[in-house]
Design an enzyme around this catalytic site. Structure first.
Site, PDB file in Angstrom:
ATOM      1  N   CYS A   1       0.828  -1.209   0.000  1.00  0.00           N
ATOM      2  CA  CYS A   1       0.000   0.000   0.000  1.00  0.00           C
ATOM      3  C   CYS A   1       0.858   1.252   0.000  1.00  0.00           C
ATOM      4  CB  CYS A   1      -0.905   0.007   1.236  1.00  0.00           C
ATOM      5  SG  CYS A   1      -2.228  -1.184   1.181  1.00  0.00           S
TER       6      CYS A   1
ATOM      7  N   GLU B   1       4.042   1.452   2.158  1.00  0.00           N
ATOM      8  CA  GLU B   1       5.131   1.176   3.082  1.00  0.00           C
ATOM      9  C   GLU B   1       6.497   1.391   2.429  1.00  0.00           C
ATOM     10  OE1 GLU B   1       2.161  -0.653   2.404  1.00  0.00           O
ATOM     11  OE2 GLU B   1       2.696  -2.569   3.314  1.00  0.00           O
TER      12      GLU B   1
END
Length: 841
Positions: A431, A433
Site C-alpha cells: 500500500c 510502506e
C-alpha cells in the site's frame, strides 16, 4: 504519447473472460513433496517443495501473450497454500461462491482434492504454531477486535522487493555461483555451519528449479510455434522460446529479455509463498539501462517497447489469491498490492526521472487496470513534466498514481538506522510502506490496531462486550478531568500494544520454524553471505510494521469529550457512556447508507453544503473558523435523547480535517501514543518495530468491531481511512484537510501513512486542473506530509455503479493503498468510498 496496441485490449478481455477459479494443483504437489521429505531440514523441504511444484505444474501460454509465465491454469485463478493455513477454507467451501465481494468459483472435485490434502497438514501449519505461541491475553484482545494479525497469521508474509536488478545483471546462474562459493568457504568449526550449509544447498535447489521452469515454458512456446498456422504468432512464440532459453538463467541483454526475466521472478516468488505485495518498486531504474540501449539506441521502436511494457502490465493482473471472509472485508477487490514506483532521486541525491518513468505512467493509462499499483516519488527537483503526466493519469479516475514525499521518507528511514544511500533508493511496498528494495525484510502490514476500540475499552473500565480484556483503569464516573481520561487511555494503549507485539512475534517465529523461503531469500542482500533465510534474519534490514487505524475517530472523540463533557458540562461521562452503549438510542448498528427520514435523523456531516443550508438555516448561527456548527436547541431537562446527543458531539466540537489546531493537536497526540509505544520493541529477526498509520481497507472491518463512538459515529460504521479525516467532517476544502493531516508527525510513522482525497472530475479539468493538483501535492509535501492519493470520480457515478454493476465492469477506483474494480468490492467497502468527502478547488 504512444498509441495503444490493439493486442492489449484482447489480452485484457481474455483475462477477464471468466470468474476467478480456485485450483488444487499446488496444494496437491506441496503435500506430496512434504510426504517425500519427512525428517529432512525444513529449509531443504521448502526448496524441494518449490522444485516439485514448478517442475510439475501445468503451464499455459495465453493467447496473444508476449510476456509469459503462469501461476494457474485459468485466468486470474488462485492456488492454495495449505502449509500456512487451511481450516478456514474448508469451513468456507460452501460459501465461497456466495460471497458479495471477491467471488471465486470452486468445483466439487477441487473441494474433494483439497479436503484430502488438508488432512496431512493438521497440526503442521504456521497458523497453528503461531496460535500455540501466543499468550491467552493476546488471543482475548484479538477476539475482542482490538487488533488483528490475520494477514500473516493465515498466509505467507510477502511485502518485499527483491534485487531484480541483480537478476537482470548476473542471472540466476550468478546467484547460484555465489551460493556455491559461500558453501565451499564454510568453516567446519563454525557453530552455524550446519544450518548455513542447508540454506545454501536450498538456494541451489531453488534457483535450479526456476531455471527448469523457464525451460519448460520455452519448450511449450516452441511446441506452440510448430503447431500454429499463424505466421505472425509463430514468430512471436519462437522469440518467446528464445528469450526463455536465456533468461532468467543468464543476464538479460535486451529490453524484451529484461521484461521476461523480471516476470519469471515475479511469478515464482508468488508460487513459492502466497504472501502478497511482491513489489517491483523502482522498476524505472533497474530496467532503464535495457530500455535506453534498445529504444534510445534505435534497436526497437518506442511503440514496440510500449507494447511489451503494456503486456507486462496486463500480466500483473493475472496474479490472485483467496482470503478468508473476514480478511476479504479488509482487502476487497482481489488486491495483490504489487507496487511499482517511478521518479525520485538516486543514491547520489540526483533526480532519477527518465523516459521509462513516463512509459510506466503511459502503460497504466493504456491498460486501466488495478495492477501494478503505480506510485510516484516527489521531491523539490521532480520535473514538472513528470508531475503533470502523473496528474493526467490521476484524473482518469483509476486512483493512481499515489504520491510520496522524498523529503519525509528518506529521513524517516535514516531514523530507523538505514544509511543515506540506501534510504535514497527506497521504494514502496504494498500500500504505502517505504522499504529499501533487495535489502529488507520489512514485515509491513503485520497487524491492524483498532485505536477507537481501545478508547471504547477505556470508557468501559477494561471490558469489551462484558468480558475483561484490558486494564481496569476506572469506570466512567471516576474521571474528574480530561487529563485523567487521557492518562487511562494511554495506559490501555500501552497494554494492548504489548499484546500486539506478542502476537506479531509469535507469528514471526512460526514462519521462521515452518515456512522459510529459500528462493525469495536468495535475491535479498546479505542472506547468502549470512547463510540465513529472510525468516531467520538474513536480510540487511529487518523490521516489523503494524499500523494504527482510526486516529481521526479517536481524536475527534477525545476532542468532543474534552469540550462537551469537561469544559462545557453539557453532558456527564456516565451519560455519554450510556448513550454510546445504546448506539445513540438505535440499538443495533446503523447502516451508513440508511436514508434520513427527518431532520433529527440526519447526519449533518454527510450532506452537501447546499442541502445543509436548506435543512438547517434556522439552526445555524455562524460558520466558525473550525467549521463547527451551532448545536441544535437543547431539549427540556431530563430529555437528552440519543440523536440530540449525537448531534451535540458532532457539531459541538471541532473536527479533524478543517485546519483547527486544537483538534488537530489531539489527533497528533493519539497517533504519537501509538507510534511511540510500537517503536520500543524488537522482533525475533534482530530488527525493530516501526509504526504505520494506514488501514488498507481494514477501517471498514475494524468499524464493524467497534461500538458507537463519541465523535458521533454509529456502531458498526467504518472508521476513518488512514490519516484521512472522517468522511464528511472535513468541510473547509482540500487544502484545509491537507493542512490538518500535515500536522501529524509523519517521520515517526516510518511504516507509512495514507491520505485519501476524492475529487469531483470537474475540479481537475484542463491545464488549470493539472496545475492545481500539482500545486496541491507540492504544497502538502512542503509541510512534511508523506503520502496522498486521489479518487477522481463523482458520487453519482459510484452510486450508479453500485446499482448497475454490469455497466461498470471496468470501473477502477482507489480503495485504500490500492486500486480495484469497484463492482468486485464488498458493499461495505463500496459504501465507505461513496461516503468520502468530495472535494473541489
Amino acid at each position: 504519447m504512444v498509441e495503444k496496441s490493439t493486442r492489449i485490449d484482447k489480452l485484457i478481455d481474455d483475462l477477464y473472460s471468466v470468474d476467478p477459479r480456485i485450483e488444487s494443483e499446488r496444494a496437491m504437489l506441496v503435500t506430496e513433496s512434504y510426504k517425500e521429505t519427512e525428517n529432512q531440514p525444513i529449509i531443504i523441504r521448502r526448496a524441494k517443495a518449490l522444485e516439485k511444484i514448478v517442475c510439475n505444474m501445468s503451464l499455459v501460454i495465453r493467447p496473444d501473450e508476449l510476456i509469459v509465465g503462469n501461476l494457474t491454469k485459468s485466468p486470474r485463478g488462485t492456488q492454495i497454500f495449505p502449509e500456512f493455513s487451511n481450516q478456514w477454507l474448508a469451513d468456507e467451501f460452501d460459501r465461497i461462491e456466495q460471497r458479495t465481494g471477491d467471488l471465486f468459483r470452486i468445483s466439487d472435485q477441487v473441494k474433494q482434492e483439497l479436503s484430502g490434502a488438508f488432512q496431512y497438514w493438521k497440526g503442521r501449519t504456521t497458523n497453528e504454531l503461531a496460535t500455540e505461541l501466543m499468550f491467552d491475553e493476546t488471543k482475548d484482545a484479538m477476539n475482542a477486535g482490538v487488533f488483528t494479525v490475520g494477514n500473516y497469521y493465515f498466509n505467507g508474509v510477502g511485502h518485499i522487493s527483491v534485487d531484480y536488478g541483480k537478476v537482470l545483471q548476473v542471472g540466476l546462474k550468478g546467484i547460484r555461483e555465489e551460493a556455491q562459493a559461500e558453501l565451499a568457504a564454510l568453516d567446519f568449526g563454525d557453530p552455524e555451519a550446519v544450518t548455513k550449509s542447508h540454506f545454501l544447498e536450498a538456494v541451489t535447489i531453488s534457483v535450479d528449479a526456476v531455471v527448469h521452469y523457464a525451460n519448460r515454458l520455452a519448450n511449450l512456446a516452441a511446441d506452440e510455434a510448430n503447431r500454429t498456422n499463424d505466421m505472425q504468432r509463430k514468430i512471436e512464440l519462437e522469440k518467446i522460446s528464445a528469450n526463455l532459453r536465456k533468461v532468467p538463467e543468464y543476464p538479460a541483454t535486451s529490453f524484451y529479455e529484461a521484461l521476461q526475466s523480471f516476470w519469471i521472478i515475479q511469478a515464482v516468488i508468488q508460487i513459492e509463498s502466497n504472501g502478497h505485495s511482491i513489489s517491483p518498486m523502482r522498476f524505472d531504474q533497474y530496467v532503464y539501462p535495457f530500455y535506453q540501449k534498445d529504444v534510445e539506441g534505435g534497436v526497437i521502436s518506442e511503440e514496440c517497447a510500449q507494447e511489451l511494457l503494456d503486456c507486462l502490465w496486463v500480466k500483473f493482473n493475472d496474479v490472485n489469491k483467496i482470503r478468508d471472509e473476514a480478511s476479504t472485508k479488509a482487502f476487497g477487490g482481489y488486491p495483490m498490492f504489487q507496487n511499482l514506483i517511478v521518479g525520485g532521486q538516486n543514491a547520489r541525491g540526483i533526480d532519477a526521472t527518465n523516459p521509462l518513468s513516463f512509459a510506466c505512467l503511459e502503460a497504466t493509462a493504456h491498460t486501466k487496470l488495478p495492477q501494478p499499483s503505480l506510485s510516484i516519488r516527489v521531491w523539490n527537483k521532480t520535473p514538472e513534466t513528470l508531475l503533470q503526466k502523473a496528474g493526467a493519469v490521476s484524473r482518469m479516475g483509476l486512483g493512481m498514481p499515489a504520491y510520496y514525499s522524498d523529503e519525509v521518507i528518506i529521513p524517516a528511514l535514516e531514523n530507523r538506522g538505514i544509511n543515506l544511500q540506501d534510504a535514497r533508493d527506497y521504494g514502496i511496498i504494498g500500500c504505502v510502506e517505504p522499504q529499501v528494495g533487495g535489502k529488507t525484510e520489512g514485515w509491513h502490514d503485520a497487524a491492524f490496531f483498532n485505536i477507537p476500540k481501545v478508547l471504547e475499552i477505556t470508557l468501559n473500565n477494561g471490558y469489551s462486550n462484558g468480558k475483561k480484556v484490558g486494564l481496569q483503569t476506572g469506570d466512567a464516573a471516576s474521571y474528574q478531568s480530561y487529563e485523567q481520561l487521557e492518562h487511562a487511555f494511554r495506559q490501555q494503549m500501552e497494554y494492548f500494544v504489548k499484546l500486539l507485539i506478542n502476537a506479531d512475534n509469535s507469528v514471526d517465529v512460526a514462519h521462521g520454524q515452518r515456512t522459510p523461503l529459500p528462493f525469495l531469500s536468495s535475491m535479498v542482500d546479505c542472506c547468502i553471505k549470512k547463510g540465513k533465510s529472510l525468516q531467520e534474519g538474513g536480510a540487511k534490514y529487518n523490521f516489523t510494521g503494524p499500523q494504527g487505524v482510526g486516529i481521526a475517530n479517536a481524536g475527534d472523540s477525545l476532542m468532543a469529550i474534552k469540550k462537551v463533557v469537561f469544559e462545557e458540562g453539557k453532558l456527564t461521562l456516565p451519560e455519554l457512556k450510556k448513550v454510546l452503549d445504546s448506539n445513540f438510542g438505535q440499538g443495533a448498528a446503523v447502516s451508513a447508507a440508511a436514508p434520513a427520514e427527518s431532520l433529527t435523523n440526519v447526519d449533518l456531516t454527510n450532506l452537501t453544503s447546499e442541502k445543509l443550508v436548506d435543512l438547517l438555516k434556522d439552526l445555524l448561527a455562524e460558520q466558525q473558523t473550525q467549521t463547527t456548527v451551532a448545536a441544535p436547541e437543547a431539549p427540556k431537562a431530563g430529555n437528552k435523547d440519543g440523536e440530540y446527543i449525537r448531534q451535540l458531539l458532532i457539531n459541538g466540537a471541532p473536527k479533524f480535517g478543517n485546519d483547527n489546531d486544537e483538534v488537530d493537536e489531539i489527533v497528533r497526540d493519539v497517533a504519537l501514543i501509538y507510534c511511540e509505544e510500537v517503536q520500543k520493541y524488537t522482533n525475533p529477526r534482530g530488527g525493530t518495530f516501526q509504526p504505520g498509520l494506514y488501514p488498507v481497507s481494514a477501517n471498514v472491518s475494524c468499524g464493524m468491531e467497534t461500538q458507537a463512538s463519541a465523535d458521533g459515529r454509529y456502531a458498526g460504521e467504518p472508521l476513518a481511512d488512514g490519516v484521512s479525516p472522517t468522511s464528511g467532517r472535513d468541510q473547509n476544502g482540500p487544502t484545509a484537510a491537507l493542512n490538518s493531516v500535515a500536522k501529524l508527525d509523519h517521520h515517526i510513522a516510518s511504516n507509512g501513512t495514507l491520505l485519501n482525497q476524492k475529487f469531483h472530475p470537474s475540479a481537475l479539468q484542463g491545464e488549470e486542473g493539472l496545475r492545481n493538483l500539482s500545486a496541491l501535492v507540492r504544497g502538502y509535501f512542503d509541510q512534511k506530509g508523506m503520502h496522498v492519493q486521489f479518487n477522481v470520480i463523482s458520487r453519482e457515478k459510484l452510486i450508479d455503479a453500485q446499482k448497475n454493476p454490469d455497466k461498470y465492469k471496468n470501473l477502477v477506483v482507489r480503495v485504500a493503498g490500492y486500486s480495484a474494480h469497484f463492482v468486485s468490492l464488498d458493499k461495505s467497502i463500496q459504501e465507505d468510498i461513496i461516503a468520502r468527502t468530495e472535494q473541489v478547488f
